[in-house]
Structures are given as C-alpha cells and as structure tokens.
Write a protein that holds these residues in place. Sequence first.
Motif, mmCIF file in Angstrom:
data_model
loop_
_atom_site.group_PDB
_atom_site.id
_atom_site.type_symbol
_atom_site.label_atom_id
_atom_site.label_comp_id
_atom_site.label_asym_id
_atom_site.label_seq_id
_atom_site.Cartn_x
_atom_site.Cartn_y
_atom_site.Cartn_z
ATOM 1 N N VAL A 1 0.868 -1.182 0.000
ATOM 2 C CA VAL A 1 0.000 0.000 0.000
ATOM 3 C C VAL A 1 0.904 1.231 0.000
ATOM 4 O O VAL A 1 1.691 1.424 0.933
ATOM 5 C CB VAL A 1 -0.939 0.008 1.220
ATOM 6 C CG1 VAL A 1 -1.882 1.200 1.157
ATOM 7 C CG2 VAL A 1 -1.724 -1.287 1.297
ATOM 8 N N SER A 2 0.811 2.040 -1.048
ATOM 9 C CA SER A 2 1.739 3.157 -1.254
ATOM 10 C C SER A 2 0.980 4.469 -1.245
ATOM 11 O O SER A 2 -0.157 4.560 -1.707
ATOM 12 C CB SER A 2 2.484 3.016 -2.588
ATOM 13 O OG SER A 2 3.167 1.792 -2.660
ATOM 14 N N GLY A 3 1.649 5.496 -0.735
ATOM 15 C CA GLY A 3 1.132 6.860 -0.782
ATOM 16 C C GLY A 3 2.285 7.827 -0.955
ATOM 17 O O GLY A 3 3.316 7.709 -0.294
ATOM 18 N N ILE A 4 2.132 8.802 -1.860
ATOM 19 C CA ILE A 4 3.200 9.746 -2.153
ATOM 20 C C ILE A 4 2.619 11.153 -2.183
ATOM 21 O O ILE A 4 1.501 11.373 -2.676
ATOM 22 C CB ILE A 4 3.888 9.401 -3.500
ATOM 23 C CG1 ILE A 4 5.113 10.272 -3.734
ATOM 24 C CG2 ILE A 4 2.921 9.498 -4.648
ATOM 25 C CD1 ILE A 4 5.941 9.837 -4.931
ATOM 26 N N ASP A 5 3.342 12.098 -1.591
ATOM 27 C CA ASP A 5 2.925 13.494 -1.626
ATOM 28 C C ASP A 5 3.201 14.068 -3.018
ATOM 29 O O ASP A 5 4.303 13.925 -3.559
ATOM 30 C CB ASP A 5 3.683 14.293 -0.564
ATOM 31 C CG ASP A 5 3.256 15.739 -0.522
ATOM 32 O OD1 ASP A 5 2.139 16.015 -0.073
ATOM 33 O OD2 ASP A 5 4.044 16.594 -0.980
ATOM 34 N N ASP A 6 2.211 14.720 -3.599
ATOM 35 C CA ASP A 6 2.313 15.157 -4.990
ATOM 36 C C ASP A 6 3.382 16.228 -5.180
ATOM 37 O O ASP A 6 4.069 16.240 -6.201
ATOM 38 C CB ASP A 6 0.953 15.685 -5.462
ATOM 39 C CG ASP A 6 0.945 16.027 -6.937
ATOM 40 O OD1 ASP A 6 0.741 15.110 -7.742
ATOM 41 O OD2 ASP A 6 1.162 17.202 -7.282
ATOM 42 N N HIS A 7 3.546 17.139 -4.237
ATOM 43 C CA HIS A 7 4.486 18.244 -4.397
ATOM 44 C C HIS A 7 5.930 17.822 -4.131
ATOM 45 O O HIS A 7 6.838 18.166 -4.892
ATOM 46 C CB HIS A 7 4.104 19.393 -3.461
ATOM 47 C CG HIS A 7 5.092 20.525 -3.445
ATOM 48 N ND1 HIS A 7 5.180 21.442 -4.462
ATOM 49 C CD2 HIS A 7 6.046 20.866 -2.532
ATOM 50 C CE1 HIS A 7 6.131 22.312 -4.190
ATOM 51 N NE2 HIS A 7 6.677 21.988 -3.022
ATOM 52 N N SER A 8 6.154 17.079 -3.058
ATOM 53 C CA SER A 8 7.523 16.783 -2.622
ATOM 54 C C SER A 8 8.003 15.393 -3.004
ATOM 55 O O SER A 8 9.179 15.097 -2.851
ATOM 56 C CB SER A 8 7.606 16.931 -1.098
ATOM 57 O OG SER A 8 6.760 15.992 -0.459
ATOM 58 N N ARG A 9 7.129 14.502 -3.485
ATOM 59 C CA ARG A 9 7.461 13.096 -3.777
ATOM 60 C C ARG A 9 7.889 12.362 -2.507
ATOM 61 O O ARG A 9 8.591 11.348 -2.560
ATOM 62 C CB ARG A 9 8.569 12.969 -4.813
ATOM 63 C CG ARG A 9 8.125 13.024 -6.255
ATOM 64 C CD ARG A 9 7.656 14.360 -6.648
ATOM 65 N NE ARG A 9 7.579 14.492 -8.110
ATOM 66 C CZ ARG A 9 7.235 15.628 -8.695
ATOM 67 N NH1 ARG A 9 6.957 16.689 -7.975
ATOM 68 N NH2 ARG A 9 7.182 15.708 -10.002
ATOM 69 N N PHE A 10 7.452 12.859 -1.355
ATOM 70 C CA PHE A 10 7.763 12.207 -0.090
ATOM 71 C C PHE A 10 6.824 11.015 0.089
ATOM 72 O O PHE A 10 5.615 11.123 -0.097
ATOM 73 C CB PHE A 10 7.587 13.197 1.068
ATOM 74 C CG PHE A 10 8.049 12.685 2.405
ATOM 75 C CD1 PHE A 10 9.356 12.875 2.816
ATOM 76 C CD2 PHE A 10 7.181 12.016 3.245
ATOM 77 C CE1 PHE A 10 9.790 12.426 4.045
ATOM 78 C CE2 PHE A 10 7.603 11.551 4.471
ATOM 79 C CZ PHE A 10 8.912 11.746 4.874
#
Length: 571
Positions: free
Chosen positions: A138-147
């Motif tokens: 299960v993955s989640g990534i912040d759109d602005h920082s790619r964190f």
Amino acid sequence: MTEVAERYGVSRQSVHAWLGRYRSGGLAALADRSHRPASCPHRTAAEVEALVCELRRAHPRWGPARLAHELARRGVDPVPSTATLSRILARNGLVVPRGRRRPRSSYQRWERDAPMQLWQIDIMGGVMLTDGREVKLVSGIDDHSRFIVIARLVSRASARAVCAAFAAALAEHGAPEEVLTDNGKQFTGRFTRPRPVEVLFERICRDNGITARHTKIRSPTTTGKVERWHRTVREEFLAVHAPFPSLHHAQHALDAWVADYNTARPHQALDMATPAARFTTRPGTGQNMSASLPLRLPADLAPVPTTPGPPTAGPPTAPALSAAVPAAVEFDRTVPASGNMTAAGRQIWLGPTLAGRQVTVWVSTTTLHVFHHGKLIKTHPVTLTSDDLRRLHARGARPGRPSPATALPAGDLPADAVVEADRTVNTAGLVSLAGKQISVGLPLAGRRLTLRIGPHLIHVLDDGALACTRPSPLTGDQRARLQGARAADPAPLAETGPAAVQRVVSSQGTLMVAGCKLHLGQTHRGKVVTVICEDTQFRILHAGQELAIHPRTLIKEVNRRRASGHITYET
C-alpha cells in the motif's frame, strides 16, 4: 618553389614544410602525421572520465543528471555537462545511444504548489516471500515533494488493511487536503450494485475533511507519480532484496529503504533535492495534536485496548474507562436522503420518508434496534463481540436502554408466537420472507406494509388496516430468525364492524367479493364502488348512495380490500 607547387597542385607553404622536414630527418620524416591538436583545454580529464565509468558500473541506473550530481558531491570542478557525460558513457560502451521519441520540452509536468495538498495512493503486488506467498504494498506519495507517506506491506489488500495504513499515515503526518486514487473497491463504492455505497476509506476522508478524488476508468497515468515510484521499488528494492523470509522482514527492509529514499536519495524531478527537503507535515501532528482539529477514525480502526491494564493510583485514564462497557450501547444517527443508513457495520433500510430525521440505534452483541421518537421501528440480527461494543463506546456511544419489550427473545420461539416485520412490495406484488415469495397483490406494489406472521396465517396491514390474509409457510425457527422481526400481540385481529372493501365494476357490470359474484348492471361499469360485507348481505355504495343489496350466500374471508382493474373517473 612556385613552379614545383604549381606542377604538383600544392601550396608553396607545403613545399617549404616538406623541405624542412627532409633536411631534419630525411625521407622517414616525410611520412603522414596525425592532425590531432597537441593540447585541448576543454577536454575532460582522464581521471574524471574514469570516475564516471566507475560510478556507472557500480550503479547501472544512474543517468547523466545523477552522475553530474555525484561528481559535484565529490568535489569535481568543473562538473561536465550532461551531454558530455552521455558521450563518455556511449564512448565506453556503458549505454546504447538512441534518439528520444519526443523532445523534453514537449512534456508538461503538473504538481501541487505546496506539500500536504494532494496524496496519490495506490496498491502494488509482486512482493514475494520465500514460501511462495505474494504480499501487497500500500503506497502513498505526496504530490508536491514526492515524499513517501505510506509504505505498508499487507498479506491481503482488503479495505480494512488499506484503511489501517491510511489511518497510520494520517496520524503521523496529518490530513492532506485531497487524496487521489484509482477506482478500486478499497477506495470507492460508487460502482457498487445495486446502489452506490460509502466505503470505509470514503468515510475516513469525509470525517476528516479530505476531498477524495478518483481517476477515470483505465487511466493509470493520472496517478503517474505513485506508479513511477512503484517502478523504482521494483527496479531498486525488489530486484536486490526479494524474496523475503517473512512479512516482518520485508517490512523492516522496506522501511529502511524508504527512509533512505525520503532523506538521502536525490530526486531528479526536484532538481536533485531530497523529498524530505520539500515536505512538511501539517501543524497539529505528533506533539502538537492540540493545535488543530483532532483526527477522527472509525471505532474499529481506533486503537482501543481489549483488556484493562494493571491498577494504578490516581484518577482512571481514558483507556481504563473505555474498558467497562455495558451489555448494550446506543447512539444517534441522521437518516441520509436515500433512506439507506449504515450503523454498526450493517445497512439498514428506513425509507425516504425518514430522510433527514434523527433516529436512535440500540446495539447489543446479537440484536440491533432502531428507534424514532422512542418507538421501535426496525430490528436486525447482528453478530458483534464485546470488543465491537467497546469501540462504539469509545466513539461516543452511551449505555443502552433496557431491551424493548417487543424485541424477540433469544432462542427458539414458542409454537404460538406471533411476530411482525415490515416489507416493501415489489413490482410483481410480492414480498420476501425467509427466502420465500409471498403474493399480496399488484394493487399494493411499491407500498411499505406490516406483515403480522403467526403459526398459520400472515395478516398484511397497510397503514394499520388489514389489506389481505395469506397462509404462513414459515416454521417457528424461521420466524425467530426473520430479519427485522419484532414481537406482536398473539391475540387475533378484531374487526370493528362490517368490513368495507372497494371494487371496480367490470365491463359486464359485475364484481367479485368474498367468492360471490354480484351483478350491478352495465350502467355502472368502470365505477369504483364500496361494498359493505355484513353477515347476511352485501350493501353496494357509490359516492355515498346505496346502489344495490345482495344476499350473502358464501361465508369466505375477504382477502383484498382495495380496488384493482380498469378505473373510470367521472367528472
């Protein structure tokens, strides 16, 4: 010199040069020489080219941009351009030159202006264990920082497992403004049949003010950042570490790799900055939870202890208080516009007539009751545990009132027990009871009826009035397990005076009541008349005027009270 140069078609300077070379070295000095310059000030140093080749062989996925960044970190000055580095790699056989299908300037990159504005969330498979099992990521990534905000391995990508990973990320980083996912059943219930429902993920987003957005059907490029991260996981993490001996070992290795990805690994799309350098959490997370709105999670995802801890001095803590749960709890809910309410993991149909009104839900480990203005209107059997009641209690449910007297007792029903249940008549004039279809007539199609079910008969009540009677095919055990059943008065229904029924006069001027065919005349065809069924006669009325009286020759029960057939309305 001029004549010799003209004879052989060369310049005078060349003849002078040949003579000088001959005088100094003889015929051997006239051999062809290289035209390469003796020096080139802008040529890359041999030691720099060797370092580039060494880094590329150690890290085959590093391209010119990453190599330039690593050379700068190692103090190389000046750093070769990316074009020079590409030529070095091609000259040494470390890459195969090929043209780009589209120029880089034609690509348009979009991203949010600040961190925590949008998270992209997705599920990836292909993480294998040594015993042959496959686990999901299960993955989640912040759109602005790619964190990377979510990186949780689960044995099965169920809705609850995905929401647990999402809830842990919310508790650690705070709630983003929006989340973007595909149309998987873990994320949305808008494609559920026969009607859309709100899934657990959507409920968490709604409770915490998060806008849930979804991609178009079969459009994975919309969540391109998290999909690109999945490719990096496969090429840099799984290709090196997989397979894993257990899920615990896989999660431990993934956490270490993600920490390096977020804090140490430069990102080319961020101008070689790390994701952590551009990512900031929302205020109110971690130590500053009181600075913003608290995180709201469903009770079945909130960490509630199942057993009380050892006694301590001083006032009891919140977990210790939540451990003492009554045998039943109740809470208030507002009926949605659809009339289909969800409570305690159960969908409850209340109908659009109660839409927008507040009802009280009473729950025990075996039964769910719904009250409206103190009156029991719905009953459902449920299978809950004391832990489920504890979670509801922790979410604000109050101790429940005593079980209503109309509730069915636990266990088998007596042989003469009478129960009531509400059902909606379908378009074919049928209602469903314990998997059996009972016909109540087409005139009642679409109406919500109360069925009074006894050992032998089923009385169909429409707004409290007896509409018809049917034989009961249900056993005592089936009546006890009937969905939405409640206890009813075992006394038979008492008629108050003669029964009044409606009938439509046929084109031949006749009508049927209680097995008797009554002739009224063709002058009254199409009229809706009222028939008073007395013990010895039938009185036929229309618009308050008595049309005829017929003797009653058969004593049969009246099964249909309303008119049906072609109706002619008179003006």
